[in-house]
Design an enzyme around this catalytic site. Sequence first.
Site, PDB file in Angstrom:
ATOM      1  N   ARG A 236      58.676  21.403  -7.527  1.00 30.49           N
ATOM      2  CA  ARG A 236      58.289  20.972  -6.186  1.00 30.49           C
ATOM      3  C   ARG A 236      57.126  19.994  -6.311  1.00 30.49           C
ATOM      4  O   ARG A 236      56.182  20.233  -7.077  1.00 30.49           O
ATOM      5  CB  ARG A 236      57.888  22.157  -5.294  1.00 30.49           C
ATOM      6  CG  ARG A 236      59.033  23.065  -4.892  1.00 30.49           C
ATOM      7  CD  ARG A 236      60.040  22.352  -3.993  1.00 30.49           C
ATOM      8  NE  ARG A 236      61.129  23.224  -3.574  1.00 30.49           N
ATOM      9  CZ  ARG A 236      62.279  23.364  -4.208  1.00 30.49           C
ATOM     10  NH1 ARG A 236      62.488  22.716  -5.344  1.00 30.49           N
ATOM     11  NH2 ARG A 236      63.228  24.160  -3.733  1.00 30.49           N
ATOM     12  N   GLU A 264      60.044  13.894   1.153  1.00 34.31           N
ATOM     13  CA  GLU A 264      61.399  13.547   0.738  1.00 34.31           C
ATOM     14  C   GLU A 264      62.249  13.267   1.974  1.00 34.31           C
ATOM     15  O   GLU A 264      62.139  13.982   2.965  1.00 34.31           O
ATOM     16  CB  GLU A 264      62.015  14.689  -0.075  1.00 34.31           C
ATOM     17  CG  GLU A 264      61.285  14.963  -1.377  1.00 34.31           C
ATOM     18  CD  GLU A 264      61.919  16.077  -2.203  1.00 34.31           C
ATOM     19  OE1 GLU A 264      62.957  16.624  -1.776  1.00 34.31           O
ATOM     20  OE2 GLU A 264      61.389  16.397  -3.275  1.00 34.31           O
ATOM     21  N   HIS A 283      65.585  14.012  -6.248  1.00 42.32           N
ATOM     22  CA  HIS A 283      65.772  15.464  -6.134  1.00 42.32           C
ATOM     23  C   HIS A 283      67.217  15.860  -6.434  1.00 42.32           C
ATOM     24  O   HIS A 283      67.912  16.475  -5.613  1.00 42.32           O
ATOM     25  CB  HIS A 283      65.369  15.961  -4.742  1.00 42.32           C
ATOM     26  CG  HIS A 283      64.976  17.417  -4.745  1.00 42.32           C
ATOM     27  ND1 HIS A 283      64.101  17.950  -3.828  1.00 42.32           N
ATOM     28  CD2 HIS A 283      65.348  18.452  -5.552  1.00 42.32           C
ATOM     29  CE1 HIS A 283      63.948  19.256  -4.065  1.00 42.32           C
ATOM     30  NE2 HIS A 283      64.700  19.573  -5.112  1.00 42.32           N
TER      31      HIS A 283
END
Length: 316
Positions: A236, A264, A283
């Site tokens: 994270r 994001e 991601h």
Amino acid sequence: MRIVILDDYQGVARDMADWRALEARADIEVERRYIGDRAAMADRLAGVEIVVAMRERTVFDRDMLGCLPDLKLLVTTGMVNASIDLDAAREQGVTVCGTSSGGPDAAELAFALMIALARRIPQEDRALRKNGAWQTGLGMTLNGKTLGLLGFGKLGKRMAGFGAAFGMRVQALSRSLTDADAADHGVKRAETLGTLLETSDVLSIHVPLSRATGGLIGADGLEQMKPGAILVNTSRGPIVEENALIAALRSGRIQAGLDVFATEPLPADHPFLHLPNVLVTPHIGYVTEDSYRVYFGGAVEAIAAWLDGDPVRVLT
């Protein structure tokens, strides 16, 4: 009855599982756009009874849930989702169910980022494509180097195996890791975070985001890292203080492979996109066909079970 599948960026959700059993019982809608505006998300989900959320992309806190009075079932891929307020969902009568998780995908990506940075693959590829430049720099041999693992759960253990296969010395820091457990896995237990940072040629992060880990690595910690060291974060973004990391990268002291970010999707003007010693991916640690089949297959199962009055993998 309406089902909305959120954040299907690739447009593959309907192909990753057999949704036919649900088609006669509900209207199935797929949302491929990222909807960052909360009011717009509330409007999109107005009147929807069932939502399938992909990982932690969409926040379902108390305020958002309060905007969705018709919501009855929220399915999250995986069994842990910090973006869902389970207490608020329970109070509102919303059932939250999870799915099984994928395999070692995030660990594989973390090691891929490490190799790419160590061997300067992005830089050499860009130079060769742009002007035919041949061998523009020197890479790092991983054999004999020290791989530091912050966190030693399933992914950390998988990384330890990868590192050992490449001839790396592996050390790990975890609250639950004992010297005996470390020895069983062929790794050394780091005494402190400072020791881990100071002695690792590559640092790979594999802890969840929590109150204890948010901002765990800041300016002082980054300063402790070896010159030329590689930091890899597929866990994270906020575990590493972003401004401190940008400053460390701008100084040229370290390199970073990043799959996760504080915001994001990553804004187009973000410094990470313009720094030559950063390798970024959007991601994708869990974004594989294998994992998606597990996730969406589990989502179909969870919805069907809830419709039949016998929900499975209930989190609320």
